[in-house]
Design an enzyme around this catalytic site. Structure first.
Site, PDB file in Angstrom:
ATOM      1  N   PRO A  55      10.793  10.511   8.648  1.00 37.48           N
ATOM      2  CA  PRO A  55      10.670  11.977   8.650  1.00 37.48           C
ATOM      3  C   PRO A  55      11.732  12.650   9.513  1.00 37.48           C
ATOM      4  O   PRO A  55      12.256  13.709   9.154  1.00 37.48           O
ATOM      5  CB  PRO A  55       9.263  12.204   9.210  1.00 37.48           C
ATOM      6  CG  PRO A  55       8.511  10.963   8.844  1.00 37.48           C
ATOM      7  CD  PRO A  55       9.515   9.850   8.988  1.00 37.48           C
ATOM      8  N   TYR A  56      12.060  12.054  10.660  1.00 33.55           N
ATOM      9  CA  TYR A  56      13.136  12.590  11.490  1.00 33.55           C
ATOM     10  C   TYR A  56      14.438  12.659  10.700  1.00 33.55           C
ATOM     11  O   TYR A  56      15.153  13.673  10.726  1.00 33.55           O
ATOM     12  CB  TYR A  56      13.310  11.714  12.729  1.00 33.55           C
ATOM     13  CG  TYR A  56      14.566  12.004  13.522  1.00 33.55           C
ATOM     14  CD1 TYR A  56      14.731  13.219  14.186  1.00 33.55           C
ATOM     15  CD2 TYR A  56      15.591  11.049  13.617  1.00 33.55           C
ATOM     16  CE1 TYR A  56      15.892  13.480  14.913  1.00 33.55           C
ATOM     17  CE2 TYR A  56      16.742  11.312  14.346  1.00 33.55           C
ATOM     18  CZ  TYR A  56      16.888  12.522  14.990  1.00 33.55           C
ATOM     19  OH  TYR A  56      18.030  12.786  15.704  1.00 33.55           O
ATOM     20  N   GLY A  57      14.761  11.588   9.982  1.00 30.90           N
ATOM     21  CA  GLY A  57      15.970  11.578   9.179  1.00 30.90           C
ATOM     22  C   GLY A  57      15.961  12.657   8.106  1.00 30.90           C
ATOM     23  O   GLY A  57      16.998  13.261   7.807  1.00 30.90           O
TER      24      GLY A  57
END
Length: 316
Positions: free
Chosen positions: A150-152
């Site tokens: 999700p960060y990516g």
């Protein structure tokens, strides 16, 4: 460039960039919201290392406060390093915070910059987060973007919103895809900081996966130099890989660390974590040709400098 805005100025890379700009005679407006992804005391220690300087004005605030008129007054270059980092913590309900800090705050900053006479905006992205696990030899900027966390996804979306403002309004935005930055003041949750701390305390080193995953590590002063070069030489919409001197396996990094501490690391292998890339390796040819970027600090020298800094801080 005589006056710069640095978001995330109390963080790892941001504090080093702020110091560099001040040394270069640049007036710096620094913003940091002290978000609680790690102990705010570490960020205050970073600010203490910057020290008092007549050219530095600090604002303890989140970008969501949008005090743009105050923050951007007279600014002729923007370095946007503020973000909520971390792959492993971006799953589940926390994702909404990543969207707020990494996408929405970036879009609001870009919108505010439209009111200025088109300052260069240098934005921090992330290599392993947007590329995912890399294949083949070295990865260049034309490789497909396949984030696996999700960060990516938020970093990918951040890059896309930047390109929208380049194409629609001609805003001169440049994105730097850092390949695992390390060095003094590295965040406590990052691998090298954890490894050094565990070895210093005589504890086993915790490694996620089998230790054979490889990375291209970038020393923090090289990342800072890339920012400065990008502000001077990049073209609107440029995206650059910013990497180090070579790709190396994590287990081999631990051997170098052990030599620095005159010990043999005791390793505890833990289950691999969702979202972690198995391999990253930068093709920095575009940054070399356009910016004149070349990493100056070897991994061995950079690890020594990080260890010396951590050891000195532990005594204070």
């Amino acid at each position: 460039m005589t006056k710069a805005l640095v978001t995330g100025c109390a963080g790892f890379i941001g504090s080093h960039l702020t110091q560099r700009l001040l040394r270069d005679g640049v007036t710096v407006i620094g913003i940091d919201g002290f978000i609680d992804n790690y102990d705010a005391a570490e960020k205050r220690r970073n600010l203490a290392e910057i020290g008092t300087h007549p050219g530095f004005a600090f604002h303890a605030a989140k970008l969501q406060e949008q005090r743009w008129k105050e923050w951007l007054d007279g600014v002729d270059v923007v370095y946007h390093l503020s973000a909520l980092p971390g792959v492993r913590s971006s799953w589940g309900p926390a994702f909404s915070e990543y969207v707020s800090h990494n996408i929405l705050a970036t879009q609001a900053l870009l919108e505010a910059c439209l009111q200025l006479p088109r300052p260069p905006v240098i934005v921090a992205s992330s290599s392993s987060s947007v590329y995912g696990t890399m294949q083949g030899k070295r990865t260049d900027e034309k490789a497909p973007l396949q984030p696996i966390s999700p960060y990516g996804v938020t970093k990918h979306a951040m890059e896309q919103i930047c390109q929208v403002y380049v194409k629609a309004f001609g805003l001169p935005v440049t994105m730097l895809r850092y390949f695992t930055v390390y060095g003094p003041r590295q965040r406590p949750d990052m691998a090298f900081h954890r490894f050094f701390t565990q070895m210093m305390n005589g504890e086993p080193v915790s490694v996620y996966g089998n230790g054979l995953q490889s990375r291209d590590f970038t020393f923090v002063s090289d990342a800072v130099e890339a920012n400065v070069l990008a502000a001077r030489r990049a073209q609107p919409g440029d995206v650059f890989n910013i990497g180090g001197d070579r790709e190396i396996r994590l287990i081999d990094v631990l051997a170098i660390m052990g030599q620095l501490l005159n010990t043999t690391p005791r390793i505890t292998y833990l289950a691999g974590q969702a979202g972690d890339s198995q391999r990253t390796c930068a093709d920095i040819g575009f940054a070399e040709s356009r910016l004149g970027y070349r990493p100056q600090v070897s991994l061995e020298e950079g690890l020594r400098l990080q260890w010396e800094h951590m050891r000195a801080r532990s005594k204070n």
